[in-house]
Scaffold this active site. Structure first.
Site, short mmCIF file in Angstrom:
data_model
loop_
_atom_site.label_atom_id
_atom_site.label_comp_id
_atom_site.label_asym_id
_atom_site.label_seq_id
_atom_site.Cartn_x
_atom_site.Cartn_y
_atom_site.Cartn_z
N GLY A 76 0.81 -1.22 0.00
CA GLY A 76 0.00 0.00 0.00
C GLY A 76 0.84 1.27 0.00
O GLY A 76 0.70 2.10 0.89
N THR A 138 8.06 -5.25 13.22
CA THR A 138 8.48 -6.23 12.24
C THR A 138 9.12 -7.42 12.95
O THR A 138 9.85 -7.24 13.94
CB THR A 138 9.50 -5.71 11.19
OG1 THR A 138 10.06 -6.83 10.49
CG2 THR A 138 10.65 -4.94 11.80
N ILE A 139 8.86 -8.59 12.43
CA ILE A 139 9.54 -9.77 12.99
C ILE A 139 11.03 -9.74 12.66
O ILE A 139 11.82 -10.41 13.31
CB ILE A 139 8.91 -11.10 12.49
CG1 ILE A 139 9.09 -11.27 10.98
CG2 ILE A 139 7.46 -11.23 12.90
CD1 ILE A 139 8.88 -12.70 10.50
N ASP A 140 11.42 -8.96 11.64
CA ASP A 140 12.81 -8.99 11.17
C ASP A 140 13.77 -8.27 12.11
O ASP A 140 14.98 -8.48 12.03
CB ASP A 140 12.93 -8.34 9.78
CG ASP A 140 12.01 -8.97 8.76
OD1 ASP A 140 11.61 -10.14 8.95
OD2 ASP A 140 11.68 -8.30 7.76
N ARG A 175 20.61 -37.08 9.55
CA ARG A 175 20.46 -36.17 8.40
C ARG A 175 20.94 -34.76 8.75
O ARG A 175 21.00 -34.39 9.92
CB ARG A 175 18.97 -36.05 8.04
CG ARG A 175 18.43 -37.25 7.33
CD ARG A 175 16.93 -37.12 7.20
NE ARG A 175 16.39 -38.19 6.38
CZ ARG A 175 15.12 -38.57 6.38
NH1 ARG A 175 14.25 -37.95 7.18
NH2 ARG A 175 14.70 -39.52 5.59
N ARG A 184 14.40 -11.03 5.71
CA ARG A 184 14.88 -10.21 4.57
C ARG A 184 16.40 -10.09 4.62
O ARG A 184 17.08 -11.09 4.70
CB ARG A 184 14.23 -8.83 4.58
CG ARG A 184 12.76 -8.84 4.24
CD ARG A 184 12.32 -7.44 3.87
NE ARG A 184 10.91 -7.26 4.10
CZ ARG A 184 9.95 -7.46 3.20
NH1 ARG A 184 10.28 -7.83 1.99
NH2 ARG A 184 8.69 -7.29 3.50
O1 F6P Z 1 9.25 -8.21 6.74
C1 F6P Z 1 8.57 -9.29 7.28
C2 F6P Z 1 8.59 -10.46 6.35
O2 F6P Z 1 7.93 -11.54 6.99
C3 F6P Z 1 9.97 -10.89 5.88
O3 F6P Z 1 10.70 -11.59 6.84
C4 F6P Z 1 9.63 -11.68 4.66
O4 F6P Z 1 10.69 -11.68 3.73
C5 F6P Z 1 8.46 -10.93 4.09
O5 F6P Z 1 7.90 -10.18 5.16
C6 F6P Z 1 7.39 -11.81 3.49
O6 F6P Z 1 6.44 -10.98 2.95
P1 F6P Z 1 5.03 -11.50 2.43
O7 F6P Z 1 4.11 -11.56 3.61
O8 F6P Z 1 4.63 -10.47 1.45
O9 F6P Z 1 5.23 -12.84 1.83
#
Ligand code: F6P
Length: 369
Positions: A76, A138-140, A175, A184
């Site tokens: 968006g 953000t989870i990142d 394994r 990201r």
């Molecule tokens: O930025 C949060 C995130 O979950 C990243 O870790 C991941 O690359 C991306 O968003 C995934 O995005 P989408 O929900 O558009 O698949």
């Protein structure tokens, strides 16, 4: 401050509802404010049914709920919106309409709960006069200026549990188990979950790896009788010679979608004669109820963002600094994204305890603290 807006933009993260709840409660009980929810990110200002009143009733019971009651829009971006014109798809800038929407609603402040993209847009809208306040989500965990974003802790817990579960089956079948994790261009999830989940190899975007180094680690373990290995791999990891792996190309609207490096690593291991399996944890890392840490952090962020709005602290973002809630300019938060640093004690510790980053670094080198 009489009228407050709240929107959630970008990918969702556990804790969004906890922020909304705390902000609504604080705005109503402390400032006697009217609160409005903007649905589906900035798009809500453009849609006929995009604005909803938020009262105490609307936020009752949402503290433990994942997702966002307001909806979100990952694409968006008001500066690049795809619309149909004369039968053709074109990209247009609707940022002025967003600013007009804020004015029309007579908002004294707009809380923007988002990651780097959403917060960068908030800063640009401020330059057009919008009274924005950022909340880092953000989870990142890749937003600058804050020790941690809400959502990260929940993702870590899910990733750690996945590694624990992979351990038992890896050991039974001798394994190499590869777990591809989100993040990201930042390796925080793989690094921290790898540490907590006892990974043998951690691959992150900040440390390009060599395939042979991964195999050296797996073979060294096998020689010691540990015939299984666990690999925590960031979706953004790349080899020294190669590039990041994408599952979808990007354009002016869509950012390229990372995904597939786990499979590449798993196939390499198999081709070297060692059985391997790959798990992509994907959106399980983002869904579901937030951890206690994320609920509490999100609640503190939500209330603090309203206090900041009441003081007129626009174009700023609430942040965690030395364990306390502070506020910093949005530009500072978005201009330098946070990345894993080589002198991060988590990296040093991982090396000290023998975890390989696939870079053949001196795992046993003495480190001065
Ligand atoms: O930025 C949060 C995130 O979950 C990243 O870790 C991941 O690359 C991306 O968003 C995934 O995005 P989408 O929900 O558009 O698949």
């Amino acid at each position: 401050m009489k009228r407050l807006g709240i929107l959630t933009g970008g990918g969702d993260a556990p804790g969004l509802n906890a922020v909304i709840r705390a902000a609504v409660k604080t705005a109503i009980s402390v400032y006697d404010c009217e609160v409005f929810g903007i649905r589906n990110g900035y798009d809500g200002f453009l849609d006929a049914d995009g604005i909803v009143p938020l009262g105490l009733e609307e936020v009752r019971g949402i503290l433990p709920r994942g997702g966002t009651i307001l909806g979100s829009a990952n694409r968006g971006n008001p500066y690049a919106r795809k619309v149909m014109r004369d039968g053709l798809e074109v990209t247009i800038d609707v940022s002025n309409e967003i600013v007009k929407g804020i004015e029309k609603l007579k908002l004294d402040a707009l809380l923007v709960l988002g990651g780097d993209g959403t917060l960068r847009i908030a800063h640009e809208l401020w330059q057009k006069g919008a009274p924005v306040i950022g909340v880092p989500k953000t989870i990142d965990n890749d937003i600058g200026g804050t020790e941690v974003t809400f959502g990260f802790d929940t993702a870590l817990n899910i990733a750690t549990e996945a590694l624990d579960r992979l351990h038992t089956t890896a050991e039974s079948h001798h394994r190499a188990m590869v777990l591809e994790l989100m993040g990201r261009d930042a390796g925080f999830i793989a690094l921290q979950a790898g540490l907590s989940g006892g990974a043998d190899v951690i691959l992150i975007p900040e440390i390009p790896f060599k395939f042979e180094s991964i195999m050296n680690k797996i073979r060294a373990r096998a020689e010691m009788g540990r015939k299984f290995s666990i690999l925590a791999v960031s979706e953004g990891a790349k080899s020294l010679e190669g590039r990041q792996v994408f599952s979808r190309k990007g354009d002016e609207i869509y950012v390229p979608r990372l995904g597939g490096i786990g499979q590449v690593v798993g196939e390499y291991i198999e081709n070297q004669g060692f059985e391997s399996r790959v798990t992509v944890l994907g959106h399980l890392q983002r869904g579901g109820t937030p951890t206690s840490f994320d609920r509490s952090l999100a609640t503190r962020y939500g209330a603090a963002a309203v206090r900041l709005a009441a003081q007129g602290g626009f174009d700023r973002m609430v942040a965690l600094r030395c364990g306390r809630i502070a506020d910093i300019p949005l530009e500072e938060a978005t201009s330098i994204p946070k990345r894993v640093k080589m002198d991060d004690d988590a990296v040093i510790t991982a090396r000290n305890i023998g975890i390989s980053f696939g870079d053949e670094s001196k795992a046993k080198k003495k480190v001065e603290f």
